[in-house]
Design a protein around this motif. Structure first.
Motif: not given
Length: 310
Positions: A86-112
């Motif tokens: 992730g590069s900003q607080a509202n766009s942090i993800h955990l991604t499974e590499i082989q399937s490229t599926k995002r399996i978790y999003t942190l869910g913070l607010s703001g673009s810090d």
């Protein structure tokens, strides 16, 4: 010093037409992930078998980097392989590499803007934003488990980065936070807004560019941290005797090897761009600088010893 022809041997290699800002190995696999400037995806590579010297590009993962940010990454042992990015607080993800599926999003607010991502254990993630905002979260549950800010106490309005002490469990981890003006705060991960220990380090000038700012815990020495990003030095501190008063602290040792190499062709002193501790040689540190120099050095806190560069 290191001699390229004698001490460095290329065993595997790969090529890309864009700068590489970060490179992370996926534990227990032959995969590595690289990130680059704004607009560049994460790139997944595979190190070939011993009889091949090629690092093969496998796939790309999309990113949500803003105009003035780039994607930070963190890895932990997992099956199947995953990467936190992730590069900003509202766009942090955990991604499974082989399937490229995002399996978790942190869910913070703001673009810090994010400056540091890390894992405390396979399920607990730590985030530090450039403005000092910090949080911890469990990837098995939505939302942040706790959140705080080291920047809200008037310590510094400059950029921050952080590192979690790897020698302690997630439940009682200590976080070291460093500002571009040389402020250091140590906090308990369970209360990120209440510094336990503080220091003001001697720095020649604020860190610039701020993305070279770096703080590390020594993996084999209790309570030791190292700082870089302020010119051509790496400073090492023992935090045992620190308290919560923000006052100047003396460094145990300062590696000046990059700065004594002399100014660049542009007339500026090299800046240490990254440094890291050897995982088990307790007083061995690796550091690199903007002039392309790479140092591997030992240090001692004895007064008569000025450090030995290997």
């Amino acid at each position: 010093g290191l001699c390229p022809e004698r001490d460095l041997k290329v065993e595997h290699g790969g090529f890309i037409d864009e700068p590489v800002y970060s490179l992370k190995h996926i534990p227990q696999s032959s995969l590595i992930v690289t990130s680059g400037p704004t607009g560049c995806p994460l790139r997944v590579w595979q190190i070939g078998p011993e009889d091949r010297d090629v690092i093969v590009p496998l796939s790309t993962l999309p990113t949500d980097a803003g105009n003035e940010t780039w994607t930070r990454t963190a890895t932990t042992p997992s099956a199947p392989p995953q990467i936190l990015h992730g590069s900003q607080a509202n766009s942090i993800h955990l991604t499974e590499i082989q399937s490229t599926k995002r399996i978790y999003t942190l869910g913070l607010s703001g673009s810090d803007a994010v400056s540091t991502l890390g894992f405390l254990d396979p399920y607990t993630v730590f985030v530090c934003c450039r403005n000092g905002r910090q949080c911890m979260a469990d990837v098995r549950m939505p939302g942040a488990a706790c959140e705080g800010s080291v920047g809200k106490h008037g310590l510094s309005s400059a950029a921050w980065c952080a590192a979690v002490n790897p020698s302690k469990g997630a439940a009682c981890s200590t976080v070291a936070s460093l500002s571009a003006e040389g402020h250091v705060c140590l906090t308990d991960a369970r209360n990120l807004s209440a510094p336990l220990k503080c220091a003001k380090c001697r720095v020649p000038k604020p860190a610039a560019p701020e993305h070279f700012l770096n703080v590390c815990w020594a993996p084999a020495l209790s309570d030791c941290i190292s700082l870089s990003g302020f010119g051509g030095t790496v400073q090492i501190f023992d935090t045992k005797q620190w308290d919560c008063a923000m006052k100047e602290r003396e460094a145990l040792f300062i590696h000046r090897g990059h700065s004594v190499m002399g100014a660049s062709e542009a007339g500026s002193e090299p800046i240490v761009t990254a440094h890291s501790w050897h995982p088990w040689k307790e007083r061995t540190v690796l550091s690199a600088a903007s002039d392309g120099s790479l140092h591997v050095w030992n240090w001692s806190d004895l007064p008569e010893h000025d450090g030995t560069q290997l």
